[in-house]
Enzyme design. Sequence first.
Site, PDB file in Angstrom:
ATOM      1  N   ASP A  31       0.932  -1.222  -0.007  1.00 50.32           N
ATOM      2  CA  ASP A  31      -0.081  -0.069   0.101  1.00 50.32           C
ATOM      3  C   ASP A  31       0.793   1.185  -0.246  1.00 50.32           C
ATOM      4  O   ASP A  31       1.996   1.182   0.467  1.00 50.32           O
ATOM      5  CB  ASP A  31      -1.004  -0.028   1.220  1.00 50.32           C
ATOM      6  CG  ASP A  31      -2.246   0.810   0.981  1.00 50.32           C
ATOM      7  OD1 ASP A  31      -3.144   0.566   1.066  1.00 50.32           O
ATOM      8  OD2 ASP A  31      -2.075   2.258   0.702  1.00 50.32           O
ATOM      9  N   SER A 124     -16.642  -2.298  -9.340  1.00 52.59           N
ATOM     10  CA  SER A 124     -17.769  -1.427  -8.804  1.00 52.59           C
ATOM     11  C   SER A 124     -19.061  -1.535  -9.504  1.00 52.59           C
ATOM     12  O   SER A 124     -18.990  -1.579 -10.507  1.00 52.59           O
ATOM     13  CB  SER A 124     -17.307  -0.063  -8.237  1.00 52.59           C
ATOM     14  OG  SER A 124     -18.501   1.032  -8.130  1.00 52.59           O
ATOM     15  N   TYR A 148     -13.885   8.198 -12.437  1.00 53.54           N
ATOM     16  CA  TYR A 148     -13.551   6.776 -11.689  1.00 53.54           C
ATOM     17  C   TYR A 148     -14.359   5.693 -12.040  1.00 53.54           C
ATOM     18  O   TYR A 148     -13.490   4.628 -12.131  1.00 53.54           O
ATOM     19  CB  TYR A 148     -14.162   7.277 -10.211  1.00 53.54           C
ATOM     20  CG  TYR A 148     -14.194   6.043  -9.259  1.00 53.54           C
ATOM     21  CD1 TYR A 148     -15.763   5.503  -9.186  1.00 53.54           C
ATOM     22  CD2 TYR A 148     -13.251   5.238  -8.588  1.00 53.54           C
ATOM     23  CE1 TYR A 148     -15.898   4.191  -8.350  1.00 53.54           C
ATOM     24  CE2 TYR A 148     -13.340   4.304  -7.882  1.00 53.54           C
ATOM     25  CZ  TYR A 148     -14.812   3.611  -7.917  1.00 53.54           C
ATOM     26  OH  TYR A 148     -15.157   2.539  -7.013  1.00 53.54           O
ATOM     27  N   LYS A 152     -12.773   1.894 -13.428  1.00 53.84           N
ATOM     28  CA  LYS A 152     -13.115   0.536 -13.233  1.00 53.84           C
ATOM     29  C   LYS A 152     -13.275  -0.191 -14.662  1.00 53.84           C
ATOM     30  O   LYS A 152     -13.146  -1.357 -14.715  1.00 53.84           O
ATOM     31  CB  LYS A 152     -14.212   0.502 -12.308  1.00 53.84           C
ATOM     32  CG  LYS A 152     -13.680   1.115 -10.939  1.00 53.84           C
ATOM     33  CD  LYS A 152     -12.748   0.179 -10.294  1.00 53.84           C
ATOM     34  CE  LYS A 152     -12.505   0.703  -8.720  1.00 53.84           C
ATOM     35  NZ  LYS A 152     -11.664  -0.082  -8.166  1.00 53.84           N
ATOM     36  N   ASN A 178     -22.780  -1.089  -2.147  1.00 55.19           N
ATOM     37  CA  ASN A 178     -22.570  -0.128  -1.210  1.00 55.19           C
ATOM     38  C   ASN A 178     -22.078  -0.412  -0.065  1.00 55.19           C
ATOM     39  O   ASN A 178     -22.649  -0.994   0.935  1.00 55.19           O
ATOM     40  CB  ASN A 178     -23.795   0.903  -0.911  1.00 55.19           C
ATOM     41  CG  ASN A 178     -24.177   1.752  -2.047  1.00 55.19           C
ATOM     42  OD1 ASN A 178     -24.408   1.261  -3.156  1.00 55.19           O
ATOM     43  ND2 ASN A 178     -23.855   3.037  -2.038  1.00 55.19           N
TER      44      ASN A 178
HETATM   45  C1  WQD Z   1     -25.704   6.612  -1.053  1.00 52.40           C
HETATM   46  C2  WQD Z   1     -27.179   7.437  -1.169  1.00 52.40           C
HETATM   47  C3  WQD Z   1     -26.848   9.687  -1.989  1.00 52.40           C
HETATM   48  C4  WQD Z   1     -24.529  11.092   0.861  1.00 52.40           C
HETATM   49  C5  WQD Z   1     -20.752   5.477  -4.364  1.00 52.40           C
HETATM   50  C6  WQD Z   1     -19.790   5.558  -5.576  1.00 52.40           C
HETATM   51  C7  WQD Z   1     -19.898   3.973  -5.823  1.00 52.40           C
HETATM   52  C8  WQD Z   1     -19.184   3.019  -4.733  1.00 52.40           C
HETATM   53  C9  WQD Z   1     -20.193   3.290  -3.426  1.00 52.40           C
HETATM   54  C10 WQD Z   1     -16.863   2.710  -4.928  1.00 52.40           C
HETATM   55  C11 WQD Z   1     -27.387   8.291  -2.384  1.00 52.40           C
HETATM   56  C12 WQD Z   1     -27.190   9.708  -0.427  1.00 52.40           C
HETATM   57  C13 WQD Z   1     -25.142  10.270   0.418  1.00 52.40           C
HETATM   58  C14 WQD Z   1     -24.908  12.225   1.965  1.00 52.40           C
HETATM   59  C15 WQD Z   1     -27.188  11.477   0.973  1.00 52.40           C
HETATM   60  N1  WQD Z   1     -17.955   3.698  -4.495  1.00 52.40           N
HETATM   61  N2  WQD Z   1     -26.516  10.573   0.373  1.00 52.40           N
HETATM   62  N3  WQD Z   1     -26.222  12.292   1.676  1.00 52.40           N
HETATM   63  O1  WQD Z   1     -23.226   7.263  -4.538  1.00 52.40           O
HETATM   64  O2  WQD Z   1     -24.549   5.194  -4.234  1.00 52.40           O
HETATM   65  O3  WQD Z   1     -21.935   5.057  -4.312  1.00 52.40           O
HETATM   66  O4  WQD Z   1     -20.236   4.995  -3.314  1.00 52.40           O
HETATM   67  O5  WQD Z   1     -17.251   1.791  -5.488  1.00 52.40           O
HETATM   68  O6  WQD Z   1     -18.744   3.858  -6.960  1.00 52.40           O
HETATM   69  O7  WQD Z   1     -20.486   5.969  -6.675  1.00 52.40           O
HETATM   70  O8  WQD Z   1     -23.095   6.056  -2.502  1.00 52.40           O
HETATM   71  O9  WQD Z   1     -23.024   6.680   0.054  1.00 52.40           O
HETATM   72  O10 WQD Z   1     -22.358   8.272  -1.724  1.00 52.40           O
HETATM   73  O11 WQD Z   1     -24.703   7.638  -1.440  1.00 52.40           O
HETATM   74  O12 WQD Z   1     -28.347  11.664   0.671  1.00 52.40           O
HETATM   75  O13 WQD Z   1     -24.335  13.011   2.564  1.00 52.40           O
HETATM   76  O14 WQD Z   1     -27.063   8.347  -0.004  1.00 52.40           O
HETATM   77  O15 WQD Z   1     -27.677  10.416  -2.769  1.00 52.40           O
HETATM   78  O16 WQD Z   1     -28.884   7.936  -2.608  1.00 52.40           O
HETATM   79  P1  WQD Z   1     -23.235   5.888  -3.813  1.00 52.40           P
HETATM   80  P2  WQD Z   1     -23.163   7.140  -1.366  1.00 52.40           P
END
Ligand code: WQD
Length: 367
Positions: A31, A124, A148, A152, A178
């Site tokens: 790492d 992902s 990003y 992938k 997630n």
């Molecule tokens: C989840 C939900 C937001 C934060 C991302 C990456 C994906 C993967 C996982 C790497 C959504 C909502 C979020 C906040 C909110 N990463 N939210 N307020 O976008 O599904 O996926 O992480 O592989 O590639 O895109 O995850 O946790 O950001 O969002 O309302 O402060 O929570 O709108 O609906 P996401 P997230």
Amino acid sequence: MAILVTGGSGYIGSHTCVELLNAGYDIVVVDNLTNSRLESLRRVREITGRDFKFYKVDLLDQEALIRVFAQNKIDAVIHFAGHKSVGESVRLPLWYYHNNITGTLVLCKVMEKYGVKNIVFSSSATVYGLQEKVPIAEELPLSATNPYGRTKLMIEEMLRDLYLSDSNWSIALLRYFNPAGAHNSGLIGEDPNGIPNNLMPYITQVAAGRLKELQVFGNDYETIDGTGVRDFIHVVDLALGHLSALTKVMATTGVEAYNLGTGRGYSVLELVKAFETVTGMRIPYTITSRRPGDIGICYANPSKAERELGWVAEKGIEEMCSDSWRWQSNNPNGYLEEAKIAAGVGAAPSPRTLSRSNEDFFVYIGR
Ligand code: WQD
């Protein structure tokens, strides 16, 4: 026989190291520590009681990576190392393409040089793009909506080409939904740099008082309560999915993609409510506008992983909440405190668990 874990001091990497060691594998971790802390590996040893080697190596440094392969008998690689912030990738695309894609190219070339042709790749669900068809199955069309996600997707295509050029390769492409939660010891967990992008660490930092309130990005989606729906999967289930994929790549050849999700979607507000119920903490929130690039609903069809890997996610949303909160409440500032100590800001960590070799790139995590 040793498994090389790139990016092994990160969130999913460290949890996978725990399960590999518990399952009896020998591991070697590399790492560059740009987005994680060595402290996480000290705790991996504390949890498992098993020693292992760590090399502070950037995958872009081919000579250093060759030294790792020359000094260790590697039989397979689990490849986590890579940058993973969607927003940052939009701001710094060249950095993301260089780091994620060139890093993987270097890794595959060194693997080839040493005849190591078994790899589990950390992909992902983002490779499904703005897929509105749910549940999402592996054969759905792929696309990406940000640099990003494109790294992938490109790496998946590179690995498919590699197999087409040499059918001795054995490759598993794991598409995470997630990830959430933490090891139930409360010793390791998600420790994002700066303000969390992802939902669960944002919630736990609100609960810990590090952040004032949660912004819920939109409540006008066509979902149970209007807020986004996602397939949250416990990071320990995700780690065990890597062990199942490792078993398969060690036994066969070919290249296959697998969704690692639960097949169950929860809305943002359902997760908030579950967290409040499980922990007794209140999470103040404000509904704001949608986040650009978000989709309304995303959850997996995980049946291929169940059928071909014999893997199924077992932990529910309540366990994700309770384990996340245990990690956050035990470590209000993540690994930072210990990292300061290790950097000499305070008392040095006990030497038995963090001994350094005379080379500056090798650290033996153990007695
Ligand atoms: C989840 C939900 C937001 C934060 C991302 C990456 C994906 C993967 C996982 C790497 C959504 C909502 C979020 C906040 C909110 N990463 N939210 N307020 O976008 O599904 O996926 O992480 O592989 O590639 O895109 O995850 O946790 O950001 O969002 O309302 O402060 O929570 O709108 O609906 P996401 P997230």
